[in-house]
Design a protein around this motif. Structure first.
Motif, PDB file in Angstrom:
ATOM      1  N   ARG A  99       0.827  -1.197   0.000  1.00 24.02           N
ATOM      2  CA  ARG A  99       0.000   0.000   0.000  1.00 24.02           C
ATOM      3  C   ARG A  99       0.867   1.255   0.000  1.00 24.02           C
ATOM      4  O   ARG A  99       1.827   1.353   0.755  1.00 24.02           O
ATOM      5  N   ARG A 100       0.502   2.206  -0.846  1.00 29.61           N
ATOM      6  CA  ARG A 100       1.265   3.458  -0.885  1.00 29.61           C
ATOM      7  C   ARG A 100       1.159   4.180   0.455  1.00 29.61           C
ATOM      8  O   ARG A 100       0.124   4.112   1.135  1.00 29.61           O
ATOM      9  N   ILE A 101       2.256   4.882   0.773  1.00 28.87           N
ATOM     10  CA  ILE A 101       2.338   5.573   2.060  1.00 28.87           C
ATOM     11  C   ILE A 101       1.159   6.540   2.242  1.00 28.87           C
ATOM     12  O   ILE A 101       0.545   6.609   3.304  1.00 28.87           O
ATOM     13  N   GLY A 102       0.826   7.248   1.166  1.00 26.50           N
ATOM     14  CA  GLY A 102      -0.265   8.221   1.254  1.00 26.50           C
ATOM     15  C   GLY A 102      -1.589   7.565   1.647  1.00 26.50           C
ATOM     16  O   GLY A 102      -2.356   8.108   2.433  1.00 26.50           O
ATOM     17  N   ARG A 118     -11.523  15.007   0.534  1.00 21.91           N
ATOM     18  CA  ARG A 118     -10.300  14.649  -0.166  1.00 21.91           C
ATOM     19  C   ARG A 118      -9.152  15.642  -0.005  1.00 21.91           C
ATOM     20  O   ARG A 118      -8.033  15.278   0.250  1.00 21.91           O
ATOM     21  N   ARG A 119      -9.501  16.905  -0.177  1.00 24.26           N
ATOM     22  CA  ARG A 119      -8.456  17.934  -0.130  1.00 24.26           C
ATOM     23  C   ARG A 119      -7.851  18.054   1.259  1.00 24.26           C
ATOM     24  O   ARG A 119      -6.647  18.211   1.411  1.00 24.26           O
ATOM     25  N   GLU A 120      -8.727  17.990   2.255  1.00 26.06           N
ATOM     26  CA  GLU A 120      -8.219  18.108   3.619  1.00 26.06           C
ATOM     27  C   GLU A 120      -7.341  16.908   3.971  1.00 26.06           C
ATOM     28  O   GLU A 120      -6.318  17.056   4.646  1.00 26.06           O
ATOM     29  N   VAL A 121      -7.754  15.719   3.488  1.00 22.80           N
ATOM     30  CA  VAL A 121      -6.951  14.525   3.731  1.00 22.80           C
ATOM     31  C   VAL A 121      -5.562  14.700   3.113  1.00 22.80           C
ATOM     32  O   VAL A 121      -4.540  14.459   3.763  1.00 22.80           O
ATOM     33  N   ALA A 122      -5.517  15.161   1.864  1.00 23.99           N
ATOM     34  CA  ALA A 122      -4.227  15.341   1.188  1.00 23.99           C
ATOM     35  C   ALA A 122      -3.358  16.352   1.940  1.00 23.99           C
ATOM     36  O   ALA A 122      -2.140  16.152   2.097  1.00 23.99           O
ATOM     37  N   ALA A 123      -3.987  17.409   2.432  1.00 28.02           N
ATOM     38  CA  ALA A 123      -3.236  18.430   3.171  1.00 28.02           C
ATOM     39  C   ALA A 123      -2.691  17.861   4.477  1.00 28.02           C
ATOM     40  O   ALA A 123      -1.529  18.106   4.841  1.00 28.02           O
ATOM     41  N   ARG A 124      -3.519  17.054   5.146  1.00 31.47           N
ATOM     42  CA  ARG A 124      -3.079  16.479   6.424  1.00 31.47           C
ATOM     43  C   ARG A 124      -1.953  15.457   6.201  1.00 31.47           C
ATOM     44  O   ARG A 124      -1.028  15.356   7.013  1.00 31.47           O
ATOM     45  N   VAL A 125      -2.017  14.695   5.102  1.00 28.82           N
ATOM     46  CA  VAL A 125      -0.958  13.733   4.792  1.00 28.82           C
ATOM     47  C   VAL A 125       0.354  14.476   4.540  1.00 28.82           C
ATOM     48  O   VAL A 125       1.408  14.117   5.087  1.00 28.82           O
ATOM     49  N   ALA A 126       0.285  15.541   3.758  1.00 28.53           N
ATOM     50  CA  ALA A 126       1.491  16.324   3.453  1.00 28.53           C
ATOM     51  C   ALA A 126       2.057  16.948   4.725  1.00 28.53           C
ATOM     52  O   ALA A 126       3.275  16.954   4.947  1.00 28.53           O
ATOM     53  N   SER A 137       6.465  13.882  -1.671  1.00 30.45           N
ATOM     54  CA  SER A 137       6.493  12.839  -2.710  1.00 30.45           C
ATOM     55  C   SER A 137       6.527  11.432  -2.103  1.00 30.45           C
ATOM     56  O   SER A 137       6.248  10.449  -2.791  1.00 30.45           O
ATOM     57  N   ALA A 138       6.858  11.333  -0.820  1.00 26.78           N
ATOM     58  CA  ALA A 138       6.873  10.018  -0.162  1.00 26.78           C
ATOM     59  C   ALA A 138       5.499   9.362  -0.211  1.00 26.78           C
ATOM     60  O   ALA A 138       5.388   8.133  -0.184  1.00 26.78           O
ATOM     61  N   ALA A 139       4.451  10.169  -0.301  1.00 27.11           N
ATOM     62  CA  ALA A 139       3.086   9.636  -0.290  1.00 27.11           C
ATOM     63  C   ALA A 139       2.833   8.652  -1.424  1.00 27.11           C
ATOM     64  O   ALA A 139       2.033   7.725  -1.288  1.00 27.11           O
ATOM     65  N   ASP A 140       3.527   8.821  -2.548  1.00 28.28           N
ATOM     66  CA  ASP A 140       3.283   7.966  -3.716  1.00 28.28           C
ATOM     67  C   ASP A 140       4.110   6.691  -3.707  1.00 28.28           C
ATOM     68  O   ASP A 140       3.996   5.868  -4.611  1.00 28.28           O
ATOM     69  N   LYS A 141       4.965   6.542  -2.699  1.00 26.96           N
ATOM     70  CA  LYS A 141       5.861   5.387  -2.695  1.00 26.96           C
ATOM     71  C   LYS A 141       5.356   4.281  -1.773  1.00 26.96           C
ATOM     72  O   LYS A 141       4.399   4.457  -1.028  1.00 26.96           O
ATOM     73  N   LEU A 142       6.077   3.146  -1.819  1.00 29.00           N
ATOM     74  CA  LEU A 142       5.740   1.984  -1.003  1.00 29.00           C
ATOM     75  C   LEU A 142       6.740   1.847   0.151  1.00 29.00           C
ATOM     76  O   LEU A 142       7.863   2.354   0.054  1.00 29.00           O
ATOM     77  N   PRO A 143       6.337   1.158   1.235  1.00 30.17           N
ATOM     78  CA  PRO A 143       7.249   1.013   2.380  1.00 30.17           C
ATOM     79  C   PRO A 143       8.641   0.504   1.980  1.00 30.17           C
ATOM     80  O   PRO A 143       9.650   0.942   2.530  1.00 30.17           O
ATOM     81  N   GLY A 144       8.674  -0.413   1.011  1.00 25.92           N
ATOM     82  CA  GLY A 144       9.952  -0.990   0.588  1.00 25.92           C
ATOM     83  C   GLY A 144      10.918   0.010  -0.036  1.00 25.92           C
ATOM     84  O   GLY A 144      12.108  -0.274  -0.188  1.00 25.92           O
ATOM     85  N   ASP A 145      10.414   1.178  -0.403  1.00 28.16           N
ATOM     86  CA  ASP A 145      11.278   2.206  -1.005  1.00 28.16           C
ATOM     87  C   ASP A 145      12.074   2.985   0.036  1.00 28.16           C
ATOM     88  O   ASP A 145      12.860   3.869  -0.310  1.00 28.16           O
TER      89      ASP A 145
END
Ligand code: ATP
Ligand code: MG
Length: 274
Positions: A99-102, A118-126, A137-145
């Motif tokens: 699962r992607r980090i985001g 959606r927008r608030e979730v994205a802001a809180r993740v960032a 940009s970490a949000a789009d990656k996987l734990p293994g990265d």
């Protein structure tokens, strides 16, 4: 904020029933870090689980912000424990590798009635990634990265994203190299000040516990043998078992790491004005 009083926990049933936590009492004030130290099997994680509402309690009470957790019914307990998060030793085991980090970070914000747009979730993740020192940009990656230290930062981001008041850190840095341990401890220290969170900082390593804690409780075979001011417990342990732990406080092998650790001690002490 958290009051644990006479906490007693048994595992098993019938003839295999065994007391693993006996009459443990401590409290944690808002913004305070309590270190809970003890050898393997002494019951540290069990106490952490009880605070998270994950194991049944045989006796005593756990009050969070004045409300009893241990006897609260399902829904109420989930509400209460939402403000209590946990960070474990092995983030790889607790992060879904596919699962992607985001997505992982967004999950607690998108379930239940308090689900955010959606927008608030994205802001809180960032924001959470930024707070733990990772790029958006970490949000789009996987734990293994990520490296072990970075994965632990992700686990911390997941814990803080719901804006908890208390985090149970169960051996949160124990699996990391010493220099990375120092970085993550530093981050935890910064976050508690910035977000005004309390920690129950669980570790078998007295030296690590001493770095972050204002008070230290020492657990031996399910019972507290010491509970006091961190420097006092570390510098002048009263209980023989604590003295043993103190003597065993690890001296890192490579000289370079030892120096880094000393620097880190100094830096933290200077900052906290000790
Ligand atoms: N689910 C379980 N069922 C039965 N016994 C358990 C269970 N979980 C832990 N125990 C036992 O309870 C005792 C306390 O375990 P706990 O995991 O709380 O110790 P700990 O201090 O966290 O140890 P460690 O430092 O190794 O993580 C141990 O004797 C353990 O074997
Ligand atoms: Mg444990």
């Amino acid at each position: 904020m958290l009051e644990v009083d006479g906490l007693t926990i048994d595992y098993g049933r019938g003839r295999s029933r065994r007391r693993v936590v006996a009459d443990v009492s401590f409290s944690i004030a808002a913004g305070e870090t309590l270190g809970l130290v003890g050898e393997s099997g002494s019951g540290k994680s069990t106490i952490g689980k009880a605070i998270l509402g994950l194991v049944p309690v045989a006796g005593g009470s756990i009050r969070f912000a004045g409300e009893e957790i241990s006897t609260a019914s399902g829904r109420r307990r989930r509400q209460l424990t939402r403000e209590i998060q946990v960070i474990y030793q092995d983030p790889y085991g607790s992060l879904n590798p596919a699962r992607r980090i985001g997505t992982t970070l967004a999950e607690p914000l998108t379930v239940g009635r308090q689900s955010l747009g959606r927008r608030e979730v994205a802001a809180r993740v960032a924001e959470a990634l930024d707070l733990v020192g990772l790029p958006a940009s970490a949000a789009d990656k996987l734990p293994g990265d990520f490296s072990g230290g970075q994965r632990q930062r992700i686990a911390i981001a997941r814990a803080i994203i719901v804006r908890p008041r208390l985090i149970v850190c169960d051996e949160a840095v124990s699996a990391l190299d010493l220099s990375i341990q120092a970085q993550v401890l530093n981050l935890l220290q910064d976050l508690s000040a910035e977000l005004k969170m309390s920690y129950l900082f669980v570790s078998h390593d007295l030296a690590v516990v001493e770095l972050l804690s204002s008070r230290i409780a020492v657990l031996y075979k399910g019972s507290l043998v010491e509970n006091g001011d961190a420097r006092e417990v570390f510098d002048h342990p009263r209980d023989p078992y604590t003295q043993l732990l103190r003597a065993a406080a690890p001296v890192p092998a490579p000289r370079e790491q030892e120096l880094r650790r000393d620097e880190f001690f100094e830096k933290l002490r200077a900052r906290s004005g000790v």
